[in-house]
Design a protein around this motif. Structure first.
Motif, short mmCIF file in Angstrom:
data_model
loop_
_atom_site.label_atom_id
_atom_site.label_comp_id
_atom_site.label_asym_id
_atom_site.label_seq_id
_atom_site.Cartn_x
_atom_site.Cartn_y
_atom_site.Cartn_z
N VAL A 226 0.78 -1.24 -0.03
CA VAL A 226 0.13 -0.03 0.17
C VAL A 226 0.97 1.25 -0.25
O VAL A 226 0.58 2.26 -0.74
CB VAL A 226 -0.94 -0.19 1.02
CG1 VAL A 226 -1.53 1.16 1.25
CG2 VAL A 226 -1.88 -1.21 1.05
N ALA A 227 1.91 1.18 0.89
CA ALA A 227 2.76 2.52 0.95
C ALA A 227 3.53 2.39 -0.43
O ALA A 227 3.73 3.77 -0.97
CB ALA A 227 3.66 2.17 2.09
N PHE A 228 3.84 1.68 -0.99
CA PHE A 228 4.73 1.49 -2.44
C PHE A 228 3.86 2.53 -3.25
O PHE A 228 4.26 3.22 -4.07
CB PHE A 228 5.28 0.25 -2.94
CG PHE A 228 5.26 0.13 -4.22
CD1 PHE A 228 6.51 0.35 -4.63
CD2 PHE A 228 4.26 -0.41 -5.29
CE1 PHE A 228 6.78 0.44 -6.17
CE2 PHE A 228 4.60 -0.42 -6.47
CZ PHE A 228 5.70 -0.30 -7.18
N ARG A 229 2.61 2.10 -3.54
CA ARG A 229 1.65 2.35 -4.45
C ARG A 229 1.28 4.00 -4.27
O ARG A 229 1.11 4.59 -5.12
CB ARG A 229 0.36 1.65 -4.60
CG ARG A 229 -0.74 1.93 -5.77
CD ARG A 229 0.12 2.00 -6.86
NE ARG A 229 -0.94 2.63 -8.01
CZ ARG A 229 -0.84 3.82 -8.28
NH1 ARG A 229 -0.30 4.61 -7.92
NH2 ARG A 229 -1.65 3.95 -9.42
N LEU A 230 1.24 4.39 -2.87
CA LEU A 230 1.03 5.78 -2.48
C LEU A 230 2.20 6.54 -2.82
O LEU A 230 2.12 7.86 -3.22
CB LEU A 230 0.48 5.94 -1.15
CG LEU A 230 -0.77 5.40 -0.92
CD1 LEU A 230 -1.29 5.15 0.52
CD2 LEU A 230 -1.86 5.81 -1.76
N LEU A 231 3.27 6.26 -2.63
CA LEU A 231 4.65 6.81 -2.65
C LEU A 231 5.35 6.84 -3.86
O LEU A 231 5.80 8.05 -4.31
CB LEU A 231 5.63 6.26 -1.84
CG LEU A 231 5.28 6.43 -0.30
CD1 LEU A 231 6.28 5.74 0.68
CD2 LEU A 231 5.46 7.87 0.28
N LEU A 232 5.29 6.01 -4.98
CA LEU A 232 6.06 5.82 -6.02
C LEU A 232 5.35 7.25 -7.02
O LEU A 232 4.37 7.04 -7.25
CB LEU A 232 5.93 4.63 -6.77
CG LEU A 232 6.79 4.41 -7.95
CD1 LEU A 232 8.17 4.39 -7.34
CD2 LEU A 232 6.50 3.10 -8.79
N PRO A 233 6.38 7.78 -7.55
CA PRO A 233 5.96 8.99 -8.50
C PRO A 233 5.62 8.35 -9.95
O PRO A 233 6.06 7.28 -10.24
CB PRO A 233 7.44 9.90 -8.77
CG PRO A 233 7.92 9.44 -7.29
CD PRO A 233 7.79 8.16 -6.99
N ALA A 234 4.74 8.87 -10.36
CA ALA A 234 4.11 8.63 -11.56
C ALA A 234 5.35 8.66 -12.68
O ALA A 234 6.18 9.65 -12.74
CB ALA A 234 3.04 9.38 -12.30
#
Length: 448
Positions: A226-234
């Motif tokens: 969950v944290a990965f998906r929220l943090l990774l820049p597009a």
């Protein structure tokens, strides 16, 4: 090989003639594109760089992805003696719970990399993590060793979307000079995941059994995903590629025709053969005399992974000081010294041996994997997928062969397998040194 031919980022479509990264025509094309790119983007390069906006978020997101990947992938490795006891199977059969996961990853990493070329790195990485986490929550309920191995194979196949896509994402979104450091941080996340997964499962399993232990790892992986998906820049520099088999086959053929890439793939596989064998078997060795350690203490042994975190993140400085081949020689020598030291019958020397093995492995892996990203001038996802495939084939081979060698010859048998693999690393690196010297002499020779 010239800097332009190793660091230029070139994309080709189905209509563009593709040449080997080491051919003269490819080198000149790379040089031309590199100079043009620097001229147009020299003052406005929007790729990420240490200290720049988005770099920390990106680094932490991929660090968490690495943590989740290795924690899930090797969640049963420290628990093999307990799994053997629960299901009534030998070490060789229990080791398949590790080999099936890494084997599934090795088989599916290339198809998943193709999907990332079409649908995007972030999309594929997110989907892979979510599926792997879902399967991880089912693993504790496996009714038989066969069911456990099957679930682990599916989990490994799902995780195949992470390694190659992450490396390709970094190669596209991070400036070349910072690439080794960025990949080193991702590899460091792998080491933290491998360490924390084994330490947590060791202590939890000692109190509540191996099933509760792997369930805890599944919950931890949910948070990381969950944290990965929220943090990774597009992604800002991704260009969708083709899913046509002919285009993908041509990219794979070109990468496999590169002598440098072939050497890097073999080096990754051999390093992982050592690592997979050592850490699959070490739990069995430490439960036996003269050590006879409890499961919680054995799990804590994996704290030596912290050394891998440091060595992986320092790989860029090592390459800057010694060059790529010098760094690989150093990593191989460190690993071999650790293998020999681990033969000692005293626990402090065994632990020191594990420290050296871990430091050498993670440094060698970071150097080799980052070199693949720099060398590939097109189809980077396929280039890195081939590396990851070789790497995890090495893990599966090391887990299985290391366990069989331990069964027939004890710890000395496992160490012997590891030393043979390191001898292969040194020999392949020496071939690269010889090839580089031959190429230099040819370039220096006067034209006739």
């Amino acid at each position: 090989m010239s800097p332009a031919s190793t660091e230029a980022s070139i994309r080709v479509d189905a209509r563009t003639p593709v040449t080997s990264p080491e051919s003269p025509s490819a080198a000149s094309a790379c040089a031309g594109s590199a100079s043009a790119g620097s001229a147009s983007a020299g003052s406005a390069d929007s790729r990420l760089t240490p200290g720049g906006p988005g770099y920390r978020r990106m680094s932490f997101a991929l660090f968490l992805a690495g943590v989740a990947t290795f924690a899930l992938l090797y969640s049963t490795q420290a628990l093999l003696p307990l799994i053997s006891e629960d299901y009534g199977v030998a070490a060789g059969e229990a080791s398949w719970t590790v080999a099936a996961a890494t084997g599934g990853l090795a088989l599916f990493v290339l198809p998943m990399s193709a999907l990332s070329e079409r649908f995007g790195r972030r999309t594929v990485m997110t989907a892979s993590l979510m599926v792997a986490v879902g399967v991880g929550l089912l693993v504790p309920f496996a009714p038989s060793i066969g069911a456990l191995v099957a679930l682990r194979a599916v989990q490994g196949a799902a995780l195949a979307g992470l390694p190659a896509s992450a490396t390709a994402y970094l190669a596209e979104e991070v400036r070349p000079k910072a690439l080794v450091t960025a990949i080193g941080l991702f590899v460091a996340g792998n080491s933290v995941g491998g360490m924390s997964g084994r330490v947590i499962t060791g202590w939890v399993a000692q109190e509540w059994g191996w099933r509760i232990a792997v369930a805890v790892i599944g919950v931890v992986a949910v948070g990381c995903a969950v944290a990965f998906r929220l943090l990774l820049p597009a992604p800002r520099h991704f260009e969708a590629g083709s899913l046509r088999p002919r285009v993908l086959a041509r990219a794979v053929r070109d990468h496999l025709s590169s002598p440098l890439l072939r050497r890097l793939y073999a080096i990754g596989a051999l390093f992982m053969t050592v690592f997979g064998g050592v850490y699959t078997v070490i739990g069995y060795r430490l439960t036996e005399a003269p050590f006879s350690l409890p499961q919680g203490i054995i799990g804590s042994i994996f704290l030596v992974y912290l050394v891998g975190t440091v060595s992986a993140s320092s790989a860029g400085r090592l390459v800057g000081r010694l060059g790529r081949r010098g760094a690989l020689y150093t990593a191989g020598g460190t690993t071999a010294a650790g293998l020999l030291l681990s033969l000692a019958p005293t626990l402090p020397l065994v632990l020191l041996g594990l420290v050296l093995i871990t430091a050498g492995f993670f440094a060698g892996h970071a150097v080799a994997s980052s070199a693949v990203g720099k060398t590939a001038t097109h189809g980077r996802a396929q280039a890195t997928a081939l590396y990851q495939s070789a790497y995890y084939i090495g893990s599966s081979a090391g887990s299985t062969i290391g366990a069989l060698a331990f069964h027939s010859g004890g710890w000395a048998g496992t160490v012997g397998v590891g030393l043979l693999a390191i001898l292969g690393v040194v020999a392949i690196t020496a071939l690269g040194t010889l090839a580089a010297r031959t190429a230099s002499r040819r370039e220096a020779a006067p034209a006739h």
